[in-house]
Structures are given as structure tokens and as C-alpha cells.
Scaffold this active site. Structure first.
Site, mmCIF file in Angstrom:
data_model
loop_
_atom_site.group_PDB
_atom_site.id
_atom_site.type_symbol
_atom_site.label_atom_id
_atom_site.label_comp_id
_atom_site.label_asym_id
_atom_site.label_seq_id
_atom_site.Cartn_x
_atom_site.Cartn_y
_atom_site.Cartn_z
ATOM 1 N N GLY A 35 61.430 25.512 4.727
ATOM 2 C CA GLY A 35 61.092 25.011 3.406
ATOM 3 C C GLY A 35 60.821 23.529 3.323
ATOM 4 N N GLY A 57 54.939 20.116 13.831
ATOM 5 C CA GLY A 57 54.268 19.473 12.724
ATOM 6 C C GLY A 57 54.112 17.989 12.963
ATOM 7 N N ASP A 104 60.218 26.947 15.607
ATOM 8 C CA ASP A 104 59.628 26.116 14.551
ATOM 9 C C ASP A 104 60.701 25.239 13.916
ATOM 10 O OD1 ASP A 104 58.272 25.029 12.418
ATOM 11 O OD2 ASP A 104 57.999 26.913 11.342
ATOM 12 N N MET A 152 54.823 28.996 1.109
ATOM 13 C CA MET A 152 56.106 28.942 0.413
ATOM 14 C C MET A 152 55.887 29.293 -1.055
ATOM 15 S SD MET A 152 57.549 25.355 1.966
ATOM 16 C CE MET A 152 57.247 24.890 3.689
ATOM 17 N N GLY A 203 60.018 17.678 8.601
ATOM 18 C CA GLY A 203 60.688 16.465 9.035
ATOM 19 C C GLY A 203 62.175 16.568 9.284
ATOM 20 N N GLY A 235 61.263 20.683 13.930
ATOM 21 C CA GLY A 235 61.725 19.494 14.626
ATOM 22 C C GLY A 235 61.416 19.460 16.108
#
Length: 225
Positions: A148, A199, A177, A42, A151, A179
Site C-alpha cells: 500500500g 520501485g 516486492d 490499490m 519507499g 524495498g
């Protein structure tokens, strides 16, 4: 674009890992069954947050030689980062359609640099905007959260994008990608995605191996049909 049937691949996002000990974290995720590593870059412009760049990728590559590095380039000028990421050892360069007015040039430059091409789509972007490039890319990334931030809650209403792509392009790799976890993995699998970025559900799990296994099972039951 590959003509092989898609296979399930689980790629944990290292952004959720212990950033002070990334080599260990990456090696551990691979040992627990990860098929590839998803590295979020990022730039503070395309998205508000700032993460890491080519020097970190190069350091990781020097320690982890065989892992597949899928670079999720959340950057405003994707052309500017291609050479540095290729030199650092990236395997796949995934840029966002929203970040450039010349996607064809970006695709060509990525290939010339020796990397695979991924093309990302944000939640508010119509998937029709990428259809003309499908024959030139290796993978499409459908974001199921706004890029960006980690969670965020999974957006189920992004699944029609996956369904449309799988119907039109049965052999393309489709990555999801944002959640994604055990509670919604079957929704993702049923829609047709085969590359899963996760993640929190993996990295923060006390049993990473089981988490990866659960995600894989939720995808493979649909790929086998």
C-alpha cells in the site's frame, strides 16, 4: 505451475514513475532492460491508498503492445476486477490470499479470463496458508513490506518464506516486492526468489539500465548454482 527452471526477471514498479507520462516511463524501463512491468492497483479498501484501474491499463496496452503486465491487485474483492483487467490487456493477475474467502474460485476465474495467476502474501500472513494452492498458480508474491505504500524498508525476516517455497516448489516463480535494491538483492537471490519488483531503486535511479543490471546479477549468481 511450470516445470521449467526459474529464470531471473526484473519488473520495475511503475507506481514510483512519473504518473503524468506513464507511456514514456514504461517504454524507457523496458528499453533499460526490464523484463516486465509491475502495476500496483490499490482500491482504498484493502490498502488505504488509491491508484489506478482498468482504464489506465487499457491505455497503456494500446501504446505498449508487447510488454508483460503483472497486475498487483491490492483490492478487497479480487473477483470483481478480473474481467475488466483481462479486457484491458493484463497478462498476470496477482491477488492477495488475505482478500478473499474463496481463493480457489478466484484462481479459476483468472484462468478462465486468459491470464496467468499470481498469489500474494502479506508480511504477517503465514506462508502455510497458500501451500494447498501452489499447484494451481503460476507465481507467488512474497511481500517484503506492508502493501500500500512505497519507499518502505525491506523486511529481511520474510526470506524464510521464500526459502520454504523454493525448497518445496523448485520450479515456481517467486516474486519479492518491497524495498528491494542493490544492497539486499543477494539476500533475496540466496533465498530463492527469481522475480524482482523494484520501485525506488530502479525508477528513481539516474542510471536505470545499470540498476536493472545490478539486480539481475544479484539473482542470477544464485539461480545458476
Amino acid at each position: 505451475m511450470s516445470c521449467k527452471a526459474p529464470v531471473c526477471k526484473i519488473g520495475p514498479s511503475i507506481l514510483n514513475a512519473d504518473l503524468s507520462d506513464l507511456t514514456y516511463e514504461c517504454e524507457n524501463l523496458l528499453q533499460c532492460g526490464a523484463d516486465y512491468l509491475h502495476l500496483d492497483v490499490m482500491d482504498g479498501h484493502f490498502v488505504p491508498n488509491l491508484t489506478f484501474g482498468a482504464p489506465v491499463v487499457k491505455c497503456l496496452r494500446s501504446k505498449i503492445e508487447k510488454a508483460f503486465f503483472d497486475m498487483h491487485m491490492m483490492v478487497a474483492n479480487p473477483l470483481d476486477w478480473i474481467k475488466d483487467m483481462a479486457d484491458a490487456g493484463a497478462d498476470q493477475y496477482t491477488f492477495h490470499i488475505e482478500a478473499t474467502n474463496e481463493p480457489g474460485t478466484v484462481i479459476r476465474k483468472i484462468k478462465e479470463a486468459g491470464m496467468k495467476v499470481g498469489l500474494g502474501v502479506k508480511p504477517k500472513t503465514d506462508v502455510a496458508t497458500i501451500l494447498e494452492y501452489m499447484s494451481d498458480v503460476d507465481m507467488v508474491l512474497i511481500m517484503t513490506v506492508e502493501p500500500g505504500f512505497g519507499g518502505q524498508k525491506f523486511m529481511t525476516d520474510m526470506m524464510p518464506k521464500v526459502e520454504l517455497l523454493r525448497e518445496k516448489f523448485p520450479h515456481i516463480d517467486i516474486e519479492v516486492d518491497g524495498g528491494v535494491g542493490p544492497k539486499n538483492i543477494e539476500v533475496v537471490g540466496q533465498a530463492g526468489a527469481n522475480m524482482i519488483v523494484s520501485g525506488t531503486a530502479v525508477v528513481k535511479n539516474s542510471d536505470r539500465r545499470q540498476a536493472i543490471s545490478d539486480l539481475r546479477a544479484g539473482i542470477e549468481k544464485f539461480l545458476s548454482k
